[in-house]
Design an enzyme around this catalytic site. Structure first.
Site, PDB file in Angstrom:
ATOM      1  CG  ASP A  33      47.200 -73.711  75.782  1.00 58.83           C
ATOM      2  OD1 ASP A  33      48.081 -73.124  74.832  1.00 58.83           O
ATOM      3  OD2 ASP A  33      45.940 -74.170  75.423  1.00 58.83           O
ATOM      4  CG  LEU A  35      45.814 -77.852  77.627  1.00 58.12           C
ATOM      5  CD1 LEU A  35      46.026 -79.040  78.496  1.00 58.12           C
ATOM      6  CD2 LEU A  35      47.114 -77.842  76.652  1.00 58.12           C
ATOM      7  CB  THR A 125      47.317 -62.675  61.964  1.00 59.62           C
ATOM      8  OG1 THR A 125      47.104 -63.037  60.608  1.00 59.62           O
ATOM      9  CG2 THR A 125      46.095 -62.095  62.138  1.00 59.62           C
ATOM     10  CG  ASP A 126      49.715 -61.761  56.994  1.00 55.16           C
ATOM     11  OD1 ASP A 126      48.691 -62.560  57.556  1.00 55.16           O
ATOM     12  OD2 ASP A 126      50.277 -62.224  56.138  1.00 55.16           O
ATOM     13  CD  GLU A 127      44.251 -64.927  57.932  1.00 58.17           C
ATOM     14  OE1 GLU A 127      43.187 -64.870  58.083  1.00 58.17           O
ATOM     15  OE2 GLU A 127      44.677 -65.940  57.807  1.00 58.17           O
ATOM     16  CE1 TYR A 153      43.108 -65.925  63.840  1.00 58.75           C
ATOM     17  CE2 TYR A 153      43.451 -65.431  61.616  1.00 58.75           C
ATOM     18  CZ  TYR A 153      43.844 -65.658  62.949  1.00 58.75           C
ATOM     19  OH  TYR A 153      45.125 -65.417  63.223  1.00 58.75           O
ATOM     20  CE  LYS A 157      45.240 -62.727  66.424  1.00 59.97           C
ATOM     21  NZ  LYS A 157      45.809 -63.324  67.738  1.00 59.97           N
ATOM     22  CG  LEU A 193      48.476 -75.466  52.197  1.00 59.99           C
ATOM     23  CD1 LEU A 193      47.178 -75.949  51.631  1.00 59.99           C
ATOM     24  CD2 LEU A 193      49.286 -74.382  51.591  1.00 59.99           C
ATOM     25  N   PRO A 277      34.757 -69.930  51.467  1.00 58.34           N
ATOM     26  CG  PRO A 277      33.031 -70.459  52.704  1.00 58.34           C
ATOM     27  CD  PRO A 277      34.337 -70.854  52.594  1.00 58.34           C
TER      28      PRO A 277
HETATM   29  P1  NAD Z   1      47.208 -73.009  67.399  1.00 53.78           P
HETATM   30  O1  NAD Z   1      45.870 -72.913  67.273  1.00 53.78           O
HETATM   31  O2  NAD Z   1      48.201 -73.745  67.279  1.00 53.78           O
HETATM   32  O3  NAD Z   1      47.503 -72.426  69.069  1.00 53.78           O
HETATM   33  C1  NAD Z   1      46.623 -71.671  69.763  1.00 53.78           C
HETATM   34  C2  NAD Z   1      46.658 -72.097  71.534  1.00 53.78           C
HETATM   35  O4  NAD Z   1      45.744 -71.059  72.334  1.00 53.78           O
HETATM   36  C3  NAD Z   1      46.287 -73.472  71.741  1.00 53.78           C
HETATM   37  O5  NAD Z   1      47.482 -74.048  72.568  1.00 53.78           O
HETATM   38  C4  NAD Z   1      44.866 -73.405  72.340  1.00 53.78           C
HETATM   39  O6  NAD Z   1      44.990 -74.309  73.385  1.00 53.78           O
HETATM   40  C5  NAD Z   1      45.066 -72.030  73.148  1.00 53.78           C
HETATM   41  N1  NAD Z   1      43.838 -71.168  73.544  1.00 53.78           N
HETATM   42  C6  NAD Z   1      42.819 -71.085  72.617  1.00 53.78           C
HETATM   43  N2  NAD Z   1      41.794 -70.673  72.993  1.00 53.78           N
HETATM   44  C7  NAD Z   1      42.226 -70.286  74.498  1.00 53.78           C
HETATM   45  C8  NAD Z   1      41.812 -69.738  75.492  1.00 53.78           C
HETATM   46  N3  NAD Z   1      40.430 -69.379  75.477  1.00 53.78           N
HETATM   47  N4  NAD Z   1      42.408 -69.385  76.664  1.00 53.78           N
HETATM   48  C9  NAD Z   1      43.669 -70.043  76.657  1.00 53.78           C
HETATM   49  N5  NAD Z   1      44.193 -70.716  75.652  1.00 53.78           N
HETATM   50  C10 NAD Z   1      43.559 -70.895  74.584  1.00 53.78           C
HETATM   51  O7  NAD Z   1      47.823 -71.136  66.884  1.00 53.78           O
HETATM   52  P2  NAD Z   1      49.152 -70.833  66.310  1.00 53.78           P
HETATM   53  O8  NAD Z   1      49.033 -70.975  65.114  1.00 53.78           O
HETATM   54  O9  NAD Z   1      50.060 -71.232  67.202  1.00 53.78           O
HETATM   55  O10 NAD Z   1      48.806 -68.957  66.623  1.00 53.78           O
HETATM   56  C11 NAD Z   1      49.488 -68.660  67.699  1.00 53.78           C
HETATM   57  C12 NAD Z   1      48.828 -67.073  67.643  1.00 53.78           C
HETATM   58  O11 NAD Z   1      49.636 -66.483  66.506  1.00 53.78           O
HETATM   59  C13 NAD Z   1      47.607 -66.828  67.028  1.00 53.78           C
HETATM   60  O12 NAD Z   1      47.166 -65.461  67.995  1.00 53.78           O
HETATM   61  C14 NAD Z   1      47.454 -66.474  65.923  1.00 53.78           C
HETATM   62  O13 NAD Z   1      46.489 -65.535  65.564  1.00 53.78           O
HETATM   63  C15 NAD Z   1      48.758 -65.843  65.504  1.00 53.78           C
HETATM   64  N6  NAD Z   1      49.201 -66.024  64.063  1.00 53.78           N
HETATM   65  C16 NAD Z   1      49.324 -67.260  63.582  1.00 53.78           C
HETATM   66  C17 NAD Z   1      49.866 -67.369  62.330  1.00 53.78           C
HETATM   67  C18 NAD Z   1      50.299 -68.742  61.797  1.00 53.78           C
HETATM   68  O14 NAD Z   1      50.498 -68.848  60.715  1.00 53.78           O
HETATM   69  N7  NAD Z   1      49.753 -69.971  62.734  1.00 53.78           N
HETATM   70  C19 NAD Z   1      50.715 -66.216  61.945  1.00 53.78           C
HETATM   71  C20 NAD Z   1      50.603 -65.068  62.400  1.00 53.78           C
HETATM   72  C21 NAD Z   1      49.690 -64.758  63.566  1.00 53.78           C
HETATM   73  O1  DAU Z   2      48.480 -65.074  57.489  1.00 54.32           O
HETATM   74  C1  DAU Z   2      48.659 -65.563  58.750  1.00 54.32           C
HETATM   75  C2  DAU Z   2      47.554 -66.601  59.081  1.00 54.32           C
HETATM   76  O2  DAU Z   2      47.817 -67.565  58.351  1.00 54.32           O
HETATM   77  C3  DAU Z   2      47.282 -66.795  60.595  1.00 54.32           C
HETATM   78  O3  DAU Z   2      46.895 -65.475  61.222  1.00 54.32           O
HETATM   79  C4  DAU Z   2      46.396 -67.988  60.651  1.00 54.32           C
HETATM   80  O4  DAU Z   2      46.085 -68.101  62.053  1.00 54.32           O
HETATM   81  C5  DAU Z   2      46.844 -69.155  60.108  1.00 54.32           C
HETATM   82  O5  DAU Z   2      45.909 -70.263  59.999  1.00 54.32           O
HETATM   83  C6  DAU Z   2      47.063 -68.703  58.423  1.00 54.32           C
HETATM   84  O6  DAU Z   2      45.806 -68.619  58.001  1.00 54.32           O
HETATM   85  P1  DAU Z   2      45.502 -69.018  56.301  1.00 54.32           P
HETATM   86  O7  DAU Z   2      44.155 -69.231  56.143  1.00 54.32           O
HETATM   87  O8  DAU Z   2      46.208 -68.211  55.320  1.00 54.32           O
HETATM   88  O9  DAU Z   2      46.298 -70.632  56.689  1.00 54.32           O
HETATM   89  P2  DAU Z   2      45.774 -72.019  56.172  1.00 54.32           P
HETATM   90  O10 DAU Z   2      46.914 -72.980  56.351  1.00 54.32           O
HETATM   91  O11 DAU Z   2      44.505 -72.343  56.534  1.00 54.32           O
HETATM   92  O12 DAU Z   2      45.588 -71.754  54.669  1.00 54.32           O
HETATM   93  C7  DAU Z   2      46.500 -71.449  53.748  1.00 54.32           C
HETATM   94  C8  DAU Z   2      46.167 -71.472  52.224  1.00 54.32           C
HETATM   95  O13 DAU Z   2      45.701 -72.622  51.876  1.00 54.32           O
HETATM   96  C9  DAU Z   2      44.849 -70.750  52.040  1.00 54.32           C
HETATM   97  O14 DAU Z   2      44.774 -69.807  51.037  1.00 54.32           O
HETATM   98  C10 DAU Z   2      43.820 -71.544  51.881  1.00 54.32           C
HETATM   99  C11 DAU Z   2      44.433 -72.790  51.281  1.00 54.32           C
HETATM  100  N1  DAU Z   2      44.260 -74.077  51.698  1.00 54.32           N
HETATM  101  C12 DAU Z   2      44.023 -74.425  53.141  1.00 54.32           C
HETATM  102  C13 DAU Z   2      43.734 -75.888  53.529  1.00 54.32           C
HETATM  103  C14 DAU Z   2      43.545 -75.973  54.906  1.00 54.32           C
HETATM  104  C15 DAU Z   2      43.722 -75.291  50.933  1.00 54.32           C
HETATM  105  O15 DAU Z   2      43.906 -75.050  49.528  1.00 54.32           O
HETATM  106  N2  DAU Z   2      43.253 -76.334  51.321  1.00 54.32           N
HETATM  107  C16 DAU Z   2      43.274 -76.741  52.437  1.00 54.32           C
HETATM  108  O16 DAU Z   2      42.990 -77.896  53.021  1.00 54.32           O
END
Ligand code: NAD
Ligand code: DAU
Length: 345
Positions: A33, A35, A125-127, A153, A157, A193, A277
């Site tokens: 990682d 970090l 991700t589903d995005e 983003y 992905k 969120l 946006p």
């Molecule tokens: P996060 O941002 O919490 O963690 C990302 C980690 O990657 C961090 O520890 C960061 O230090 C590390 N990192 C970033 N750039 C790096 C690099 N260049 N080299 C090595 N390490 C690096 O993210 P998360 O929410 O834990 O998501 C993890 C994975 O799951 C991501 O690939 C994200 O796209 C995917 N994902 C997230 C969600 C969600 O809801 N959070 C849902 C579906 C998929």
């Molecule tokens: O669907 C999977 C994805 O979910 C992952 O791939 C991403 O890494 C993860 O960040 C997440 O993306 P979202 O954009 O859906 O998550 P976020 O928590 O940023 O926002 C969730 C919803 O809430 C979105 O519709 C935006 C809204 N939101 C978010 C924030 C941070 C607000 O209304 N206010 C806020 O301050």
């Protein structure tokens, strides 16, 4: 089996490391990682005490470092969580998303080719599918839905997914991909969120809801995602994509109100602000493939998961405080200070 988990100091990676260390006492795990602001080594404090676990600080886009690591460790599997993961940050600073999420994945795939591995799993991700309309509850993302990402983003992905699949087809690299819906749970960085709203509610700070709060996300407890990835590593078919989700769609405003109720805070804390946006309207996963082929189903219902999650953040106030300083404060004011107040529902 030796497994490299990249991005393991972030939210899902941390949860995954704790899950697999317990589930597979025969395996060794190395977390690589960089970090970044989102990675936190204290998350892995307990894992580091385990002789089957090792932490290496490094960047997945650093080819020399990655090749050295592969040459020394000769891993069997790679699970790539490393990514820039926050949509709002990608709107402000897209460069880093392209570097880590695309170039970084390319470097990992090249290392896999060069040194040979049993599996490369890309956590996607589903995005990548873009979004669905709010008024078509009958539509869901399947694995065959065309990729149509909206943000820097999600497009980074989607690019990584295409590159990984191309390395499978062209070089026969044993690749699998999971595309999961929104996760929630312990260790999530409070820019997302759910932890952001919990933190603000706890501290009587306004809860900034984008637009009218009617965008829909399909929430999954993080441990269920970890179980799904582990199952794909055990029995997933090479070259395949698996959608991961549990049919748990909620409007953002519903989630925010549930947090206020659970923390005993008033709805007057809600502030509707300028929309994100390009804000994706609705995500909804069709999980039939992983349900039918691998027998995975989510174990934690939202009501139980959100209660557990809120409890975790209330008990880990120090964890939050430590990361919400300096860079975080700067980010918060950049994203939120110039958002106008709007009238929501
Ligand atoms: P996060 O941002 O919490 O963690 C990302 C980690 O990657 C961090 O520890 C960061 O230090 C590390 N990192 C970033 N750039 C790096 C690099 N260049 N080299 C090595 N390490 C690096 O993210 P998360 O929410 O834990 O998501 C993890 C994975 O799951 C991501 O690939 C994200 O796209 C995917 N994902 C997230 C969600 C969600 O809801 N959070 C849902 C579906 C998929
Ligand atoms: O669907 C999977 C994805 O979910 C992952 O791939 C991403 O890494 C993860 O960040 C997440 O993306 P979202 O954009 O859906 O998550 P976020 O928590 O940023 O926002 C969730 C919803 O809430 C979105 O519709 C935006 C809204 N939101 C978010 C924030 C941070 C607000 O209304 N206010 C806020 O301050």
């Amino acid at each position: 089996m030796k497994v490299i988990v990249t991005g393991g100091a972030g939210f899902i990676g941390t949860n995954f490391i704790y899950y697999v260390l317990e589930k597979h006492p025969e395996n060794e795990y190395i977390c690589l990682d960089k970090l970044t602001y989102a990675g936190n080594l204290t998350n892995l404090e307990e894992a580091i005490k385990n002789p089957r676990f090792k932490f290496v600080k490094g960047d997945i886009a650093d080819r020399d470092l990655i090749y050295r690591l592969f040459a020394e460790e000769r891993p069997d599997q790679i699970v790539n969580f490393a990514a820039e993961s926050h949509v709002d940050r990608s709107v402000l600073f897209p460069d880093e998303f392209l570097r880590t999420n695309i170039t970084g994945v390319g470097v990992l795939l090249d290392a896999c080719r060069k040194y040979g591995i049993e599996r490369f799993h890309q956590v996607s991700t589903d995005e990548v599918y873009g979004d669905l309309p709010l008024d078509r509850k009958d539509l869901f993302f399947t694995e065959d839905t065309p990729l149509n990402p909206s943000s820097p983003y999600s497009s980074s992905k989607a690019s990584a997914d295409l590159i990984a699949l191309a390395y499978h087809r062209t070089y026969g690299l044993p690749v699998t991909i999971s595309r999961c819906s929104n996760n929630y749970g312990a260790y999530q960085f409070p820019e997302k969120l759910i932890p952001l709203m919990i933190y603000n509610a706890m501290h009587d700070i306004e809860l900034p809801v984008y637009g009218e709060g009617i965008n829909v996300r399909d929430w999954l407890f993080v441990e269920d995602h970890c179980i799904a990835i582990d199952l794909i590593l055990q029995s997933g078919k090479i070259g395949e994509v698996y959608n991961v989700g549990g049919h748990n769609e909620k409007q953002n405003i519903e989630v925010v109100k549930a947090i206020l109720k659970a923390t005993n805070k008033p709805k007057t804390l809600i502030k509707y602000v300028t929309d994100r946006p390009g804000h994706d309207l609705r995500y909804a996963i069709d999980p039939e493939k992983i349900w039918n082929e691998l027998g995975w189903k989510p174990l934690t219902p939202f009501e139980k998961g959100i209660e557990q999650t809120i409890k975790w953040y209330l008990e880990n106030v120090e964890w939050m405080k430590d990361i919400m300083t300096g860079e975080y404060e700067k980010y918060y004011s950049e994203v939120y200070n110039n958002r106008e107040e709007k009238f929501g529902r």
